[in-house]
Design a protein around this motif. Structure first.
Motif, short mmCIF file in Angstrom:
data_model
loop_
_atom_site.label_atom_id
_atom_site.label_comp_id
_atom_site.label_asym_id
_atom_site.label_seq_id
_atom_site.Cartn_x
_atom_site.Cartn_y
_atom_site.Cartn_z
N ILE A 1 72.92 -26.50 38.13
CA ILE A 1 72.39 -26.52 39.49
C ILE A 1 72.23 -25.08 39.97
CG2 ILE A 1 72.84 -27.22 41.87
CD1 ILE A 1 74.56 -29.50 40.64
N PRO A 2 71.03 -24.69 40.40
CA PRO A 2 70.83 -23.31 40.84
C PRO A 2 71.62 -23.00 42.11
CG PRO A 2 68.81 -24.60 41.10
CD PRO A 2 69.81 -25.50 40.48
N ILE A 3 72.42 -21.95 42.04
CA ILE A 3 73.18 -21.47 43.19
C ILE A 3 72.40 -20.34 43.85
CG2 ILE A 3 75.38 -20.51 43.96
CD1 ILE A 3 75.55 -23.36 42.79
N ALA A 4 72.01 -19.37 43.05
CA ALA A 4 71.15 -18.26 43.48
C ALA A 4 70.16 -18.07 42.34
CB ALA A 4 71.97 -17.00 43.72
N ALA A 5 68.97 -18.61 42.46
CA ALA A 5 68.10 -18.72 41.30
C ALA A 5 66.79 -17.95 41.40
CB ALA A 5 67.81 -20.18 41.01
N ASP A 6 66.78 -16.79 42.02
CA ASP A 6 65.55 -16.03 42.04
C ASP A 6 65.68 -14.84 41.11
OD1 ASP A 6 63.06 -15.09 42.54
OD2 ASP A 6 63.45 -14.42 44.57
N ALA A 7 65.45 -15.06 39.84
CA ALA A 7 65.50 -14.01 38.84
C ALA A 7 64.12 -13.79 38.24
CB ALA A 7 66.51 -14.36 37.75
#
Length: 99
Positions: A55-61
Motif C-alpha cells: 500500500i503506497p504510504i508516500a508514493a511519488d518517486a
C-alpha cells in the motif's frame, strides 16, 4: 481431512507471499520527462516512494518529481535504488542527474 486443508492453505499462503507483483523500472509513477544524451550531469535530484504491505504510504518517486527536486531541466541519467524487507516494507528512490 482438516490436516490436508490446513497444509494446502499453508502452501497457498506461502506462494502468495513469495510471489512478486512489483516492478523496478526507473521513473515509475507519473512523469514524462525524456532523457537527453548530451546533457551534463551537474545536478542531482531524488524522489522516494514508500510502500507498506504493497500500500503506497508516500508514493511519488517519479522521474519528473526527482528532476524538480534537483532543479533539473535536461535529464542525463535515471537510476533507482530499492530497499525491500520481506515484501512488507519497500522503499524506492529515483535518482536523476542532469542540468
Amino acid at each position: 481431512m482438516k490436516k490436508l486443508i490446513f497444509i494446502l492453505f499453508a502452501i497457498f499462503t506461502v506462494c502468495i507471499f513469495m510471489s512478486g507483483c512489483t516492478t523496478t523500472k526507473p521513473g515509475y509513477g507519473f512523469g514524462s520527462n525524456a532523457v537527453i544524451s548530451d546533457a551534463n550531469m551537474e545536478k542531482r535530484g531524488e524522489a522516494t516512494g514508500v510502500f507498506l504491505f504493497g500500500i503506497p504510504i508516500a508514493a511519488d518517486a517519479s522521474m519528473s518529481t526527482a528532476a524538480e527536486n534537483g532543479g533539473i531541466t535536461k535529464i542525463a541519467t535515471i537510476d533507482t535504488r530499492t530497499t525491500n524487507i520481506l515484501g512488507i516494507f519497500i522503499k524506492r528512490t529515483t535518482i536523476v542527474t542532469g542540468e
